[in-house]
Design a protein around this motif. Structure first.
Motif, mmCIF file in Angstrom:
data_model
loop_
_atom_site.group_PDB
_atom_site.id
_atom_site.type_symbol
_atom_site.label_atom_id
_atom_site.label_comp_id
_atom_site.label_asym_id
_atom_site.label_seq_id
_atom_site.Cartn_x
_atom_site.Cartn_y
_atom_site.Cartn_z
ATOM 1 N N GLN A 163 0.820 -1.207 0.000
ATOM 2 C CA GLN A 163 0.000 0.000 0.000
ATOM 3 C C GLN A 163 0.855 1.257 0.000
ATOM 4 O OE1 GLN A 163 -3.551 -1.977 2.702
ATOM 5 N NE2 GLN A 163 -3.225 0.215 2.851
ATOM 6 N N THR A 164 0.403 2.247 -0.771
ATOM 7 C CA THR A 164 0.968 3.589 -0.726
ATOM 8 C C THR A 164 -0.149 4.543 -0.304
ATOM 9 O OG1 THR A 164 0.436 4.225 -3.006
ATOM 10 C CG2 THR A 164 2.435 2.921 -2.670
ATOM 11 N N LYS A 165 0.144 5.807 -0.281
ATOM 12 C CA LYS A 165 -0.862 6.793 0.122
ATOM 13 C C LYS A 165 -2.074 6.767 -0.814
ATOM 14 C CE LYS A 165 -0.006 11.118 -0.708
ATOM 15 N NZ LYS A 165 -1.161 11.580 -1.552
ATOM 16 N N ASP A 166 -1.837 6.501 -2.095
ATOM 17 C CA ASP A 166 -2.909 6.608 -3.082
ATOM 18 C C ASP A 166 -3.277 5.304 -3.777
ATOM 19 O OD1 ASP A 166 -3.185 9.384 -2.734
ATOM 20 O OD2 ASP A 166 -1.530 9.781 -4.102
ATOM 21 N N GLN A 167 -2.570 4.207 -3.488
ATOM 22 C CA GLN A 167 -2.826 2.976 -4.207
ATOM 23 C C GLN A 167 -2.701 1.748 -3.305
ATOM 24 O OE1 GLN A 167 -1.266 2.506 -8.360
ATOM 25 N NE2 GLN A 167 0.086 4.179 -7.759
ATOM 26 N N VAL A 168 -3.380 0.685 -3.720
ATOM 27 C CA VAL A 168 -3.151 -0.655 -3.193
ATOM 28 C C VAL A 168 -2.638 -1.487 -4.364
ATOM 29 C CG1 VAL A 168 -4.200 -2.717 -2.193
ATOM 30 C CG2 VAL A 168 -4.946 -0.451 -1.438
ATOM 31 N N LEU A 169 -1.456 -2.080 -4.211
ATOM 32 C CA LEU A 169 -0.827 -2.853 -5.276
ATOM 33 C C LEU A 169 -0.917 -4.331 -4.945
ATOM 34 C CD1 LEU A 169 2.378 -0.641 -5.694
ATOM 35 C CD2 LEU A 169 0.239 -0.492 -6.979
ATOM 36 N N LEU A 170 -1.417 -5.130 -5.893
ATOM 37 C CA LEU A 170 -1.552 -6.572 -5.723
ATOM 38 C C LEU A 170 -0.550 -7.267 -6.640
ATOM 39 C CD1 LEU A 170 -4.281 -5.414 -4.651
ATOM 40 C CD2 LEU A 170 -5.351 -7.514 -5.413
ATOM 41 N N LEU A 171 0.377 -8.032 -6.032
ATOM 42 C CA LEU A 171 1.429 -8.727 -6.767
ATOM 43 C C LEU A 171 1.137 -10.222 -6.710
ATOM 44 C CD1 LEU A 171 4.400 -6.799 -5.105
ATOM 45 C CD2 LEU A 171 3.005 -6.072 -7.047
ATOM 46 N N TYR A 172 0.812 -10.814 -7.861
ATOM 47 C CA TYR A 172 0.335 -12.192 -7.915
ATOM 48 C C TYR A 172 1.438 -13.176 -8.288
ATOM 49 C CZ TYR A 172 -4.363 -10.101 -8.260
ATOM 50 O OH TYR A 172 -5.521 -9.392 -8.040
ATOM 51 N N GLN A 173 1.401 -14.355 -7.652
ATOM 52 C CA GLN A 173 2.281 -15.442 -8.078
ATOM 53 C C GLN A 173 1.896 -15.912 -9.478
ATOM 54 O OE1 GLN A 173 2.971 -18.698 -5.315
ATOM 55 N NE2 GLN A 173 2.896 -20.180 -6.965
ATOM 56 N N ASN A 174 0.610 -16.060 -9.729
ATOM 57 C CA ASN A 174 0.128 -16.529 -11.020
ATOM 58 C C ASN A 174 0.474 -15.517 -12.105
ATOM 59 O OD1 ASN A 174 -1.210 -17.822 -13.085
ATOM 60 N ND2 ASN A 174 -3.198 -17.841 -12.089
ATOM 61 N N THR A 175 1.272 -15.951 -13.069
ATOM 62 C CA THR A 175 1.781 -15.168 -14.208
ATOM 63 C C THR A 175 2.691 -14.012 -13.785
ATOM 64 O OG1 THR A 175 -0.055 -13.576 -14.494
ATOM 65 C CG2 THR A 175 -0.289 -15.741 -15.531
ATOM 66 N N ARG A 176 3.077 -14.002 -12.508
ATOM 67 C CA ARG A 176 4.023 -12.987 -12.013
ATOM 68 C C ARG A 176 3.614 -11.579 -12.451
ATOM 69 N NH1 ARG A 176 7.977 -13.872 -7.991
ATOM 70 N NH2 ARG A 176 9.679 -12.405 -8.245
ATOM 71 N N THR A 177 2.362 -11.243 -12.183
ATOM 72 C CA THR A 177 1.833 -9.967 -12.638
ATOM 73 C C THR A 177 1.298 -9.159 -11.469
ATOM 74 O OG1 THR A 177 0.461 -8.975 -14.375
ATOM 75 C CG2 THR A 177 -0.550 -10.717 -13.049
ATOM 76 N N TRP A 178 0.851 -7.939 -11.752
ATOM 77 C CA TRP A 178 0.395 -7.063 -10.685
ATOM 78 C C TRP A 178 -0.790 -6.233 -11.162
ATOM 79 C CZ3 TRP A 178 0.744 -1.775 -11.714
ATOM 80 C CH2 TRP A 178 1.548 -1.433 -12.821
ATOM 81 N N ARG A 179 -1.563 -5.725 -10.183
ATOM 82 C CA ARG A 179 -2.646 -4.780 -10.433
ATOM 83 C C ARG A 179 -2.471 -3.588 -9.508
ATOM 84 N NH1 ARG A 179 -7.664 -7.242 -8.458
ATOM 85 N NH2 ARG A 179 -8.650 -5.322 -9.172
ATOM 86 N N ASN A 180 -2.939 -2.428 -9.976
ATOM 87 C CA ASN A 180 -2.961 -1.263 -9.086
ATOM 88 C C ASN A 180 -4.395 -0.794 -8.907
ATOM 89 O OD1 ASN A 180 -2.813 -0.414 -11.841
ATOM 90 N ND2 ASN A 180 -2.421 1.684 -11.153
ATOM 91 N N ILE A 181 -4.759 -0.577 -7.646
ATOM 92 C CA ILE A 181 -6.088 -0.113 -7.266
ATOM 93 C C ILE A 181 -5.933 1.304 -6.723
ATOM 94 C CG2 ILE A 181 -8.030 -0.466 -5.701
ATOM 95 C CD1 ILE A 181 -7.168 -3.478 -5.665
ATOM 96 N N TRP A 182 -6.579 2.253 -7.366
ATOM 97 C CA TRP A 182 -6.467 3.642 -6.918
ATOM 98 C C TRP A 182 -7.420 3.901 -5.759
ATOM 99 C CZ3 TRP A 182 -2.661 6.786 -8.263
ATOM 100 C CH2 TRP A 182 -1.945 6.499 -9.432
ATOM 101 N N THR A 183 -6.880 4.473 -4.690
ATOM 102 C CA THR A 183 -7.672 4.807 -3.507
ATOM 103 C C THR A 183 -7.618 6.300 -3.210
ATOM 104 O OG1 THR A 183 -5.768 4.249 -2.093
ATOM 105 C CG2 THR A 183 -7.414 2.521 -2.463
ATOM 106 N N ASP A 184 -7.327 7.099 -4.253
ATOM 107 C CA ASP A 184 -7.172 8.542 -4.070
ATOM 108 C C ASP A 184 -8.465 9.314 -4.268
ATOM 109 O OD1 ASP A 184 -7.431 8.157 -6.781
ATOM 110 O OD2 ASP A 184 -5.649 9.294 -7.359
ATOM 111 N N GLY A 185 -9.580 8.607 -4.381
ATOM 112 C CA GLY A 185 -10.870 9.276 -4.508
ATOM 113 C C GLY A 185 -11.376 9.433 -5.919
ATOM 114 N N ARG A 186 -10.595 9.070 -6.921
ATOM 115 C CA ARG A 186 -11.051 9.197 -8.302
ATOM 116 C C ARG A 186 -12.227 8.249 -8.549
ATOM 117 N NH1 ARG A 186 -6.005 7.449 -11.798
ATOM 118 N NH2 ARG A 186 -4.976 8.613 -10.120
ATOM 119 N N PRO A 187 -13.167 8.616 -9.431
ATOM 120 C CA PRO A 187 -14.297 7.727 -9.734
ATOM 121 C C PRO A 187 -13.882 6.663 -10.754
ATOM 122 C CG PRO A 187 -14.516 9.757 -10.980
ATOM 123 C CD PRO A 187 -13.300 9.932 -10.088
#
Length: 311
Positions: A163-187
């Motif tokens: 987690q950062t101030k504005d994001q939650v980052l998910l780092l997956y074992q499957n396919t060694r990939t990642w997602r970013n979830i914005w938590t800065d209030g944007r719609p």
């Protein structure tokens, strides 16, 4: 409609896992063959149902050490996680835990006519549409990105959350990939505002209370499958994830699928699926689809007729 303009993805890999072999993650699958090259120590660990990390060290979950769970921290999902009580509980080869692809559950799937037609056109390695290797049209079989939500509804194993101030980052074992979830209030973006679909979509999250993060994702590439058995989706898919931190050692994941083109109502492939905290020294292993090895595997098993996987 979203324009299908997706930049090519180059996957550099030493490991591969085909729709047949990868579903079992190191153990014999439909045809009793597998090409996950995890190393001797890793293979031995898999056979004993012991999770071995990327440095060939056995996993030590904090729950297994006898540590008593404490209260959940506020607005915090950070850590290294895996399914509990067993890491292989996240292997959903025949469909996700709460909606596997069998006659019973397919009978209650809320397909629209288009959804039912599209599902019938998908030939998978598992589930009601199981097909010989030569007929499988799974896009992941060609090492296209696995996409979302399939990244969580097929082979959910090691997961690191940062987690950062504005994001939650998910780092997956499957396919060694990642997602970013914005938590800065944007719609969540509107589809007509997006220039291209994404394999893992556009995600925004909001803490609805001290321990529950609700995430919405849209803008997903509709060439991907929802799960390993071929459930379809359109460009109107919206996925809602609820991450509920039950205590400091556990969070529960619920996923809701909404797609008015393919389904008459929302449905839940996972409900309150438990993920447990692992040791902070756990190194998440590499599971990457290598195009060259995948092609060789498919050639070798071209004419094999699959059977139902062993439990």
């Amino acid at each position: 409609m979203l324009k299908h303009f997706v930049a090519p993805t180059v996957l550099l890999a030493a490991l591969t896992f085909s729709p047949v072999a990868r579903a079992q993650g190191g153990q014999p699958a439909q045809q009793g063959a597998g090409n996950n090259q995890q190393g001797a120590a890793s293979a031995a660990g898999e056979n004993q149902n012991i999770h071995i990390d990327g440095w060939d060290r056995p996993a030590v979950s904090l729950e297994a050490t006898g540590k008593k769970p404490g209260p959940a921290p506020v607005h915090d999902l950070s850590g290294v996680w895996e399914p509990v009580p067993r890491y292989r509980d996240g292997v959903f080869a025949s469909g996700p835990k709460d909606m596997p692809s069998d006659a019973k559950h397919e009978a209650v799937m809320p397909y629209t006519p288009l959804g039912k037609q599209t599902m019938a056109s998908h030939k998978a390695g598992f589930g009601v549409n199981i097909a010989p290797i030569s007929q499988i049209n799974d896009p992941f079989d060609n090492c296209d990105p696995i996409g979302f939500p399939r990244i969580e509804l097929f082979n959910l194993r090691g997961l690191q959350i940062v987690q950062t101030k504005d994001q939650v980052l998910l780092l997956y074992q499957n396919t060694r990939t990642w997602r970013n979830i914005w938590t800065d209030g944007r719609p969540l973006p509107k589809l007509d505002e997006l220039s291209e679909p994404r394999w893992f979509g556009y995600s925004v999250g909001k803490w609805v209370d001290d321990t529950t993060l609700v995430v919405e994702t849209n803008g997903l590439n509709d060439t991907t499958w929802i799960d390993n058995t071929g459930r379809p989706h359109s460009d109107e898919l919206v996925v809602e994830e609820t991450f509920h931190r039950a205590d400091d050692l556990t969070f529960e994941l619920t996923i809701k699928i909404t797609d008015p083109k393919m389904y008459t109502q929302p449905w839940y492939p996972l409900k309150n699926f438990r993920m447990g905290m692992n040791s902070p020294s756990f190194d998440i292993r590499e599971m990457i689809c290598a195009v060259s090895e995948q092609a060789n595997f498919n050639t070798l098993l071209h004419d094999v007729v699959p059977t139902s996987p062993a439990k």
